[in-house]
Design an enzyme around this catalytic site. Structure first.
Site, PDB file in Angstrom:
ATOM      1  CE  LYS A 129      -4.381   1.227   0.191  1.00 55.64           C
ATOM      2  NZ  LYS A 129      -5.598   0.565  -0.309  1.00 55.64           N
ATOM      3  CG  ASP A 169      -7.234   3.659  -0.768  1.00 56.03           C
ATOM      4  OD1 ASP A 169      -7.714   2.523  -0.670  1.00 56.03           O
ATOM      5  OD2 ASP A 169      -7.277   4.481   0.178  1.00 56.03           O
TER       6      ASP A 169
HETATM    7  P1  NDP Z   1     -12.759   8.171  -2.631  1.00 55.64           P
HETATM    8  O1  NDP Z   1     -11.679   9.169  -2.414  1.00 55.64           O
HETATM    9  O2  NDP Z   1     -13.291   7.994  -3.995  1.00 55.64           O
HETATM   10  O3  NDP Z   1     -13.988   8.484  -1.655  1.00 55.64           O
HETATM   11  C1  NDP Z   1     -13.819   8.525  -0.284  1.00 55.64           C
HETATM   12  C2  NDP Z   1     -15.136   8.923   0.342  1.00 55.64           C
HETATM   13  O4  NDP Z   1     -15.038   8.756   1.747  1.00 55.64           O
HETATM   14  C3  NDP Z   1     -15.481  10.378   0.115  1.00 55.64           C
HETATM   15  O5  NDP Z   1     -16.887  10.519   0.094  1.00 55.64           O
HETATM   16  C4  NDP Z   1     -14.886  11.060   1.338  1.00 55.64           C
HETATM   17  O6  NDP Z   1     -15.515  12.285   1.698  1.00 55.64           O
HETATM   18  C5  NDP Z   1     -15.143  10.023   2.409  1.00 55.64           C
HETATM   19  N1  NDP Z   1     -14.101  10.134   3.442  1.00 55.64           N
HETATM   20  C6  NDP Z   1     -12.764  10.023   3.270  1.00 55.64           C
HETATM   21  N2  NDP Z   1     -12.108  10.218   4.412  1.00 55.64           N
HETATM   22  C7  NDP Z   1     -13.057  10.476   5.324  1.00 55.64           C
HETATM   23  C8  NDP Z   1     -13.011  10.753   6.702  1.00 55.64           C
HETATM   24  N3  NDP Z   1     -11.854  10.847   7.374  1.00 55.64           N
HETATM   25  N4  NDP Z   1     -14.202  10.921   7.341  1.00 55.64           N
HETATM   26  C9  NDP Z   1     -15.377  10.818   6.667  1.00 55.64           C
HETATM   27  N5  NDP Z   1     -15.470  10.578   5.356  1.00 55.64           N
HETATM   28  C10 NDP Z   1     -14.337  10.409   4.700  1.00 55.64           C
HETATM   29  O7  NDP Z   1     -12.184   6.782  -2.052  1.00 55.64           O
HETATM   30  P2  NDP Z   1     -12.678   5.300  -2.357  1.00 55.64           P
HETATM   31  O8  NDP Z   1     -14.131   5.271  -2.554  1.00 55.64           O
HETATM   32  O9  NDP Z   1     -11.777   4.732  -3.383  1.00 55.64           O
HETATM   33  O10 NDP Z   1     -12.293   4.564  -0.983  1.00 55.64           O
HETATM   34  C11 NDP Z   1     -13.197   4.460   0.121  1.00 55.64           C
HETATM   35  C12 NDP Z   1     -12.766   3.337   1.026  1.00 55.64           C
HETATM   36  O11 NDP Z   1     -12.742   2.103   0.290  1.00 55.64           O
HETATM   37  C13 NDP Z   1     -11.365   3.449   1.638  1.00 55.64           C
HETATM   38  O12 NDP Z   1     -11.362   2.859   2.910  1.00 55.64           O
HETATM   39  C14 NDP Z   1     -10.515   2.600   0.701  1.00 55.64           C
HETATM   40  O13 NDP Z   1      -9.340   2.139   1.318  1.00 55.64           O
HETATM   41  C15 NDP Z   1     -11.483   1.468   0.411  1.00 55.64           C
HETATM   42  N6  NDP Z   1     -11.221   0.688  -0.782  1.00 55.64           N
HETATM   43  C16 NDP Z   1     -11.160   1.284  -2.022  1.00 55.64           C
HETATM   44  C17 NDP Z   1     -10.943   0.503  -3.138  1.00 55.64           C
HETATM   45  C18 NDP Z   1     -10.973   1.074  -4.509  1.00 55.64           C
HETATM   46  O14 NDP Z   1     -10.948   0.296  -5.477  1.00 55.64           O
HETATM   47  N7  NDP Z   1     -11.063   2.388  -4.692  1.00 55.64           N
HETATM   48  C19 NDP Z   1     -10.692  -0.943  -3.043  1.00 55.64           C
HETATM   49  C20 NDP Z   1     -10.868  -1.477  -1.706  1.00 55.64           C
HETATM   50  C21 NDP Z   1     -11.091  -0.668  -0.635  1.00 55.64           C
HETATM   51  P3  NDP Z   1     -14.724  13.680   1.515  1.00 55.64           P
HETATM   52  O15 NDP Z   1     -14.843  13.985   0.052  1.00 55.64           O
HETATM   53  O16 NDP Z   1     -15.469  14.619   2.381  1.00 55.64           O
HETATM   54  O17 NDP Z   1     -13.316  13.449   1.967  1.00 55.64           O
END
Ligand code: NDP
Length: 449
Positions: A129, A169
């Protein structure tokens, strides 16, 4: 958190001592070691040659300076990380996160989880990662490009399609992968498509990769419900986050006739009793790159924005945390249980705190841990590598069919492993043990390395 096996306690103590202050990493290791007590009781050979101690120690940790110039001509400095955790099963594989909260402990927790997740997919990929404490919010497109180029300028020397293959991510989507791939190609003078996944379709990406994590999560939840003879049809669903994982989880739930009532970002949540308008959500998040609060302004009647509120207060049958680690606490779990939640599926990595997970188990809520339920993203990344290696490009339907089959396999493997270890229905235990056994067997074969 419950107690771990006395043979494994010294392993945990040593992890805590050597990695002081890395709370998320401690939490992730604790959860896995908690499950492994039953394995070492049944198969003591897995504890030989310090195998579990070796799994808890990254093979390599890289930390580097990322200097770049912002739009006003100021030099900015961020910190970059890549933790190459375990390559027993294949090249390191795992995403890159750009978020101001990123530090070594968070990248290590994510890399550690990734080892077992990747093993569960059954594909030849190790665990790693990376990321940076860079905050993309409010940055111009030019700043994002210059940051990605600066980040890749150092990272490129550690990558390769047979060495380490990052993906996206939090904060890293198709745009950022494009800029990083462009810089990799420029610095190495190699069109090595398999070095990054999540690429755009025109330059070597895979169909269904963008959708894969969210779609895969919903396939997993569908399999869990099927064990009880139930479906998503008509279920009230709440999805936290509004990024890549959340958006495509919502899309698949809606395809299965579930009703998604709410989604969120880090400022608050939207409640839309008529069901989240996915086309509008995509327009706001993927095209305009605006905040979720704009949803209510654009949608009008029926939708509400609750600033600073907890999305877990919304009564639902199925809860899908898809934002970030530790976003669903014991208090939230208590509320969800009181409101009758039946299934919780983790789209994010480790979004539920340990006390929340305990509460779900104690109250008969079906619970799918992220390392199993969100593995569809990395599995489809491996399919992207496969297409790149064979210079081929599959159709959407063909790729999605493979994804659905992989998710079914992961579900069945976790369920069967939980049964085998006398914990029927415990997907946490099933996922940790099934993932561990595959990595452990490979590591035993490779000698003490
Ligand atoms: P994105 O950046 O596309 O979206 C993240 C979302 O989560 C946004 O809506 C963001 O809101 C919110 N968020 C992020 N940090 C926080 C926080 N500290 N508190 C509250 N809300 C938060 O990321 P992904 O959708 O790609 O990833 C989301 C999760 O899924 C993560 O845990 C990631 O590790 C996991 N994941 C992702 C994969 C992928 O293929 N993308 C694969 C497997 C797991 P805001 O805009 O306000 O920050």
């Amino acid at each position: 958190m419950s107690k771990i096996d006395e043979k494994l306690q010294p392993v945990l103590d040593e992890v805590l001592r050597r990695n002081a202050g890395e709370a998320e990493f401690h939490q992730a290791v604790h959860e896995v070691l908690e499950s492994l007590g039953r394995v070492v009781a049944k198969h003591p050979e897995y504890a030989h040659h310090a195998l579990i101690e070796r799994i808890c120690e990254p093979e390599r940790q890289i930390i580097f300076r990322v200097p770049w110039v912002d739009d006003s001509g100021q030099v900015q400095i961020n910190r970059g990380f890549r933790v190459q955790f375990n390559s027993a099963l294949g090249p390191y594989k795992g995403g890159i996160r750009f978020h101001p909260s990123v530090n070594l402990g968070i990248i290590k927790f994510l890399g550690f989880e990734q080892i077992f997740k990747n093993a569960l997919t059954g594909m030849p990929i190790g665990g790693g990662k990376g990321g940076s404490d860079f905050n993309p919010r409010g940055r111009s497109d030019g700043e994002i490009m210059r940051f990605c180029q600066a980040f890749m300028t150092e990272l490129q020397r550690h990558l390769g399609e047979y060495t380490d293959v990052p993906a996206g991510d939090i904060g890293v989507g198709g745009r950022e992968i494009g800029y990083m791939f462009g810089q990799y190609k420029r610095l190495t003078n190699r069109y090595e498509a398999g070095v990054l996944t999540g690429k755009g379709l025109v330059y070597g990406g895979s169909r269904a990769r963008t959708e894969a994590t969210g779609f895969g999560l919903v396939y997993f939840v569908q399999q869990m419900l099927a064990t009880k003879g139930a479906t998503l049809d008509g279920k009230r669903v709440v999805v936290s986050g509004s990024g890549n994982v959340a958006i495509y989880a919502i899309e698949k739930v809606q395809q299965f006739d579930g009703r998604v009532l709410a989604c969120s970002d880090s400022n608050g949540y939207v409640l839309d009793e008529g069901g989240i308008d996915l086309a509008l959500l995509k327009e706001i998040k993927e095209v305009r790159r605006e905040r979720l609060s704009d949803y209510v302004r654009m949608k009008g009647a029926g939708a509400h924005y609750i600033e600073g509120g907890s999305i877990w207060d919304v009564a639902c049958d199925v809860a899908l945390p898809c934002a970030t680690q530790n976003e669903l606490t014991g208090k939230d779990a208590t509320t969800l249980i009181r409101n009758g939640v039946q299934v919780v599926g983790e789209g994010a990595n480790m979004p539920s705190t340990p006390d929340a997970v305990d509460l779900f188990h104690q109250n008969g809520v079906m619970f799918a841990p992220g390392k199993a339920a969100n593995a569809g993203g990395v599995a489809t990344s491996a399919l992207e590598m496969q297409q790149n290696a064979s210079r081929d490009s599959w159709t959407f339907d063909q790729t999605e069919a493979r994804l659905a089959q992989i998710m079914r396999g992961i579900h069945d493997n976790c369920a069967a492993t939980a049964d085998e270890y006398s914990a029927p229905g415990n997907y946490v235990l099933g996922a940790n043990i099934a993932g561990f056994v595959r990595v452990a067997e490979a590591m035993q074969s490779l000698g003490v390395i």
